[in-house]
Design an enzyme around this catalytic site. Structure first.
Site, PDB file in Angstrom:
ATOM      1  CG  ASP A   1      -0.323  -0.373   2.524  1.00  0.00           C
ATOM      2  OD1 ASP A   1       0.928  -0.413   2.608  1.00  0.00           O
ATOM      3  OD2 ASP A   1      -1.068  -0.617   3.493  1.00  0.00           O
TER       4      ASP A   1
ATOM      5  CG  ASP B   1       6.889   5.335   6.387  1.00  0.00           C
ATOM      6  OD1 ASP B   1       7.134   6.509   6.120  1.00  0.00           O
ATOM      7  OD2 ASP B   1       6.693   4.945   7.559  1.00  0.00           O
TER       8      ASP B   1
ATOM      9  CG  ASP C   1      -3.587  -0.494   9.638  1.00  0.00           C
ATOM     10  OD1 ASP C   1      -2.666  -0.552   8.800  1.00  0.00           O
ATOM     11  OD2 ASP C   1      -3.448  -0.848  10.819  1.00  0.00           O
TER      12      ASP C   1
HETATM   13  P1  IMP Z   1       8.070   0.791   5.684  1.00  0.00           P
HETATM   14  O1  IMP Z   1       8.546  -0.579   6.011  1.00  0.00           O
HETATM   15  O2  IMP Z   1       8.478   1.795   6.740  1.00  0.00           O
HETATM   16  O3  IMP Z   1       8.392   1.246   4.286  1.00  0.00           O
HETATM   17  O4  IMP Z   1       6.518   0.812   5.858  1.00  0.00           O
HETATM   18  C1  IMP Z   1       5.654   0.105   5.036  1.00  0.00           C
HETATM   19  C2  IMP Z   1       4.460  -0.304   5.844  1.00  0.00           C
HETATM   20  O5  IMP Z   1       4.193   0.642   6.861  1.00  0.00           O
HETATM   21  C3  IMP Z   1       3.232  -0.334   4.994  1.00  0.00           C
HETATM   22  O6  IMP Z   1       2.960  -1.662   4.634  1.00  0.00           O
HETATM   23  C4  IMP Z   1       2.164   0.191   5.897  1.00  0.00           C
HETATM   24  O7  IMP Z   1       1.516  -0.904   6.507  1.00  0.00           O
HETATM   25  C5  IMP Z   1       2.847   0.949   6.977  1.00  0.00           C
HETATM   26  N1  IMP Z   1       2.713   2.419   6.865  1.00  0.00           N
HETATM   27  C6  IMP Z   1       3.673   3.314   6.589  1.00  0.00           C
HETATM   28  N2  IMP Z   1       3.205   4.566   6.570  1.00  0.00           N
HETATM   29  C7  IMP Z   1       1.884   4.470   6.823  1.00  0.00           C
HETATM   30  C8  IMP Z   1       0.820   5.435   6.918  1.00  0.00           C
HETATM   31  O8  IMP Z   1       0.966   6.654   6.753  1.00  0.00           O
HETATM   32  N3  IMP Z   1      -0.402   4.924   7.200  1.00  0.00           N
HETATM   33  C9  IMP Z   1      -0.647   3.609   7.385  1.00  0.00           C
HETATM   34  N4  IMP Z   1       0.315   2.675   7.297  1.00  0.00           N
HETATM   35  C10 IMP Z   1       1.568   3.103   7.019  1.00  0.00           C
HETATM   36 MG    MG Z   2       0.140  -1.952   7.072  1.00  0.00          MG
END
Ligand code: IMP
Ligand code: MG
Length: 180
Positions: A99, A102, A158
């Site tokens: 989705d 980040d 979420d």
């Molecule tokens: P990363 O591993 O930090 O890149 O984050 C990816 C995961 O973090 C995604 O699969 C989301 O589930 C969650 N995530 C990151 N930012 C958000 C946000 O703003 N809202 C909701 N979920 C987020």
């Molecule tokens: Mg998530």
């Protein structure tokens, strides 16, 4: 639910239109290739059902459940697989769908795991991209929308398990964090 949203960032119409464009681009890029999409549950389910139907090609669909988040608003860095793919992806062209990207930790960790199966290629696609937050310099190969560094919900995204079914993507009111 709408009363918990500070601002609508992406309307349903904008999301649906962009996914149609992405589907066409992906269909052109993967034409003639054996495609397997791997969907990261739960969040990517909403995006993936729309995106896969916008890609006019034969494909297989696999699901994974990975968790690193707990109930907070930033990643813990420790990605665990709770449900793995069930079909062989060796020699296949794999497209990993989430989705949002980040910190980039989830895509990095899951990509490493999938690469061990020796796919013919591995690319990533995210509906949203918070590029400012990246910790590992990794970019998604396909991105729907670049968004600012705000915590967003809806369209699968979420907060502590809630708001996934909002048909748009919005910024959550800070008062909601204080309440939970
Ligand atoms: P990363 O591993 O930090 O890149 O984050 C990816 C995961 O973090 C995604 O699969 C989301 O589930 C969650 N995530 C990151 N930012 C958000 C946000 O703003 N809202 C909701 N979920 C987020
Ligand atoms: Mg998530």
């Amino acid at each position: 639910m709408n009363e918990d949203i500070k601002k609508v960032l992406l309307t349903q119409e904008e999301i649906v239109n962009r996914i149609q464009e992405m589907g066409k681009e992906l269909a052109a890029d993967y034409a003639g290739k054996e495609l397997v999409v791997v969907v990261l549950l739960k969040g990517a389910a909403w995006f993936a059902t729309d995106l896969t139907r916008a890609i006019d090609l034969p494909m297989r669909v696999e699901f994974m459940v990975a968790s690193s988040y707990g109930n907070g608003t930033s990643t813990s860095g420790n990605v665990k697989v709770k449900l793995d793919i069930s079909e062989n992806i060796t020699g296949k062209h794999v497209l990993l769908i989430d989705d949002i990207i980040d910190s980039g930790i989830t895509f990095a960790a899951i990509s490493d795991m999938l690469r061990q199966h020796k796919p013919a290629s591995l690319k990533t696609v995210a509906l949203c991209d918070k590029a400012e937050r990246r910790v590992n310099g990794l970019d998604a190969d396909y991105v729907g929308f670049k968004i600012p560094d705000e915590f967003v919900v809806g369209y699968g995204l979420d907060y502590a398990g809630d708001y996934r079914n909002l048909p748009y993507i919005g910024i959550l009111k800070p008062s909601v964090y204080a309440r939970k």
